[in-house]
Scaffold this active site. Structure first.
Site, short mmCIF file in Angstrom:
data_model
loop_
_atom_site.label_atom_id
_atom_site.label_comp_id
_atom_site.label_asym_id
_atom_site.label_seq_id
_atom_site.Cartn_x
_atom_site.Cartn_y
_atom_site.Cartn_z
CB CYS A 54 -0.92 0.00 1.21
SG CYS A 54 -2.07 1.41 1.24
CB CYS A 109 -0.72 4.11 3.67
SG CYS A 109 -0.74 2.41 4.30
CG HIS A 130 -2.78 -2.53 4.34
ND1 HIS A 130 -3.99 -2.20 3.75
CD2 HIS A 130 -2.11 -1.36 4.50
CE1 HIS A 130 -4.03 -0.89 3.56
NE2 HIS A 130 -2.90 -0.36 4.01
CB CYS A 155 -4.22 3.28 5.58
SG CYS A 155 -4.22 2.66 3.88
CG HIS A 189 -11.53 -14.29 -2.62
ND1 HIS A 189 -12.50 -15.19 -2.29
CD2 HIS A 189 -10.78 -14.12 -1.50
CE1 HIS A 189 -12.35 -15.56 -1.03
NE2 HIS A 189 -11.31 -14.92 -0.52
#
Length: 529
Positions: A124, A126, A132, A209, A261
């Site tokens: 990420c 951030c 995370h 975040c 997924h």
């Protein structure tokens, strides 16, 4: 005064470096003698080096030519093996080859491992991994654990690679591949007109975040996410090919981000490209593998994998997951979802319900494998077995991400059961699992099983098969509900009811274990075409 120093490899005397400086202060005649001596020594060294190179004896060389060259080049210090950051591969020492021997580059017929540091860059923006659960430390820790336990040395490490756009499109739509499989650099090589229209449709969300994601869970890094996702998919494909062709015995892919997924047109649940589904499709298309079994023991249902093969009778998809009547992410995986068309009966969902009071553990997973998964798989008789090996059902993962209590030894036992299928051609690919200790323990146990290392299971069938209802002790029961469906096999949803949540007390006797096993065996019927 002259100090005799010899070359450590050849044994030939070497003129000290400092004596060359003294030569400048000596008479011309003496300097001529020194020069002649140095010239003769250099000729002898060159001749011996040529002779030893023909014998394939490795030489220690450096650019300096002095005493330092005889001692070799200093190696930089590396991190300790116990550090999760010690993920860089160390080059093996070049073996000593004797005349008449050939050094073979053919890989050993053993368990294959695949890993690549490019997958660590999917982070990420951030910069804070604490918010995370799917982060680079997951595969770093697993890779370091395998090294510490000496398992990497017993395996054949293969080079990972990025999946091609064509490979990705065997499962995902072209739009999905171009949206999430390209970055600003490689987009320069593609059709700008087509890309302009597709990229304008991208939708991102601002995470709490202050980073960027495609949804509230799935982070996006414009520079690195596409590369890491393609590397994960390509690495699983490469490992599956090596195993299917008989170059490797079996394999374990330490990859991220996960994939089960991801459906053909949407990323979700930390996933961008469905690595296991892509590997299965490529095995079908390029190696003509006729029957593939996919076992998904991630605590979350693999909705993407199910959708890809829902009507394919050549791929049997079997998932064991927390369902809770559709109230647990992603909400799919009902026992009634059995496939469609020609694939009806080739989609099996072991859908756990009943919440976490108490949580599912070894007993339930072993009972499901013994009475549902393995009998159906043996009837299907696959050519290759692919496993979506998520370890978020392992003890240690918090309730929102799992909450179950499956042990590492149980995962080892399940792996050994699957190795009895398809001639042992089994490939495990990491999916979920977010507690570092739990996923390291489970990965170590599974790789050990793939290597054939015996693990004591401490009477695992007697101790953990099931908890049988005993009206005298009122301890609870497990019941299996069977729902018949036409096709290759029936479809069974497995649920559990407890009259009391307290499981303390005596464990079932041998007689009780036998009774429940006989009851479950009689409840399961297979309908063959």
């Amino acid at each position: 005064m002259y100090i005799k120093i010899t070359d450590l490899v050849t044994g030939v005397p070497v003129l000290p470096y400092y004596s060359l400086k003294i030569c400048a202060h000596l008479p011309i005649k003496t300097r001529t003698i020194f020069a002649s001596l140095l010239w003769e020594q250099q000729k002898q060294l060159q001749q011996l080096h040529r002779q030893m190179e023909t014998l394939a004896v490795p030489m220690l060389r450096s650019g300096g030519g002095g005493v330092g060259s005889a001692l070799g080049v200093h190696r930089p210090l590396s991190r300790t093996q116990s550090s999760p950051a010690s993920t860089s591969l160390t080059l093996p020492e070049k073996p000593l080859s004797l005349p008449g021997q050939e050094v073979s580059s053919k890989p050993r017929f053993t368990t294959g491992l695949v890993y690549d540091s490019q997958m660590l860059k999917h982070q990420c923006t951030c910069g804070d991994n604490s918010s995370h659960p799917e982060h680079a430390g997951r595969i770093q820790s697993i890779w370091s654990r395998l090294q510490e336990r000496g398992l990497r040395g017993q395996c054949e490490s293969i080079r990972g690679r990025k999946a091609t756009l064509e490979e990705l499109q065997s499962v995902h739509t072209e739009k999905h591949v171009l949206l999430y499989g390209t970055n600003p650099l490689n987009r320069l090589k593609l059709d700008n007109r087509k890309l302009a229209g597709i990229l304008s449709q991208r939708m991102f969300v601002m995470l709490p975040c202050r980073g960027v994601g495609v949804d509230n869970d799935t982070i996006w890094n414009e520079s690195h996410t596409s590369t890491a996702s393609r590397m994960a998919a390509g690495s699983v494909v490469e490992l599956a090919f090596r195993v299917a062709k008989g170059e490797l015995k079996n394999g374990f892919a330490v990859v991220r981000p996960p994939g089960h997924h991801a459906d053909p047109s949407n990323p979700m649940g930390f996933c961008y490209f469905n690595s296991v589904a892509i590997a299965a499709r490529q095995l079908q298309h390029k190696l003509s593998v006729s029957k593939i079994l996919i076992v998904d023991w991630d605590v979350h249902h693999g909705n993407g994998t199910q959708e890809v093969f829902y009507s394919d009778p050549n791929v049997l998809y079997m998932s064991l997951h927390r369902y809770d009547d559709g109230n647990f992410f992603p909400g799919s995986g009902s026992p009634a979802e059995v496939g469609s068309g020609a694939g009806e009966g080739f989609n099996v969902n072991v859908a756990w319900t009943g919440g976490l009071d108490p949580p599912m553990g070894d007993a339930e997973y072993l009972a499901a494998f013994r009475t549902v998964v393995m009998p159906i798989a043996q009837e299907f008789s696959p050519d290759v077995v692919l496993v979506s090996a998520g370890f978020d059902a392992a003890e240690g993962n918090p309730a929102p991400l799992g909450g179950y209590k499956v042990s590492a030894k149980c995962f080892s036992f399940l792996t050994r059961q699957l190795m009895s299928l398809a001639g042992g051609r089994v490939v495990l690919a990491l999916e979920g699992g977010h507690d570092l200790t739990a996923i390291c323990d489970a990965s170590e146990a599974c790789v050990s099983a793939l290597l054939g290392i015996q693990v004591r299971h401490a009477g695992i069938w007697t101790f953990c098969v099931c908890v049988l209802q005993d009206k005298r002790r009122r301890r609870g029961n497990i019941y299996f509900s069977a729902e018949r469906r036409p096709g290759f096999c029936g479809m069974w949803g497995i649920s559990r009811g407890f009259e009391r949540s307290d499981r303390r007390g005596n464990f079932p006797t041998h007689r009780e274990v036998w009774e429940i096993s006989r009851h479950l065996q009689s409840a399961i019927r297979f309908k063959l075409n």
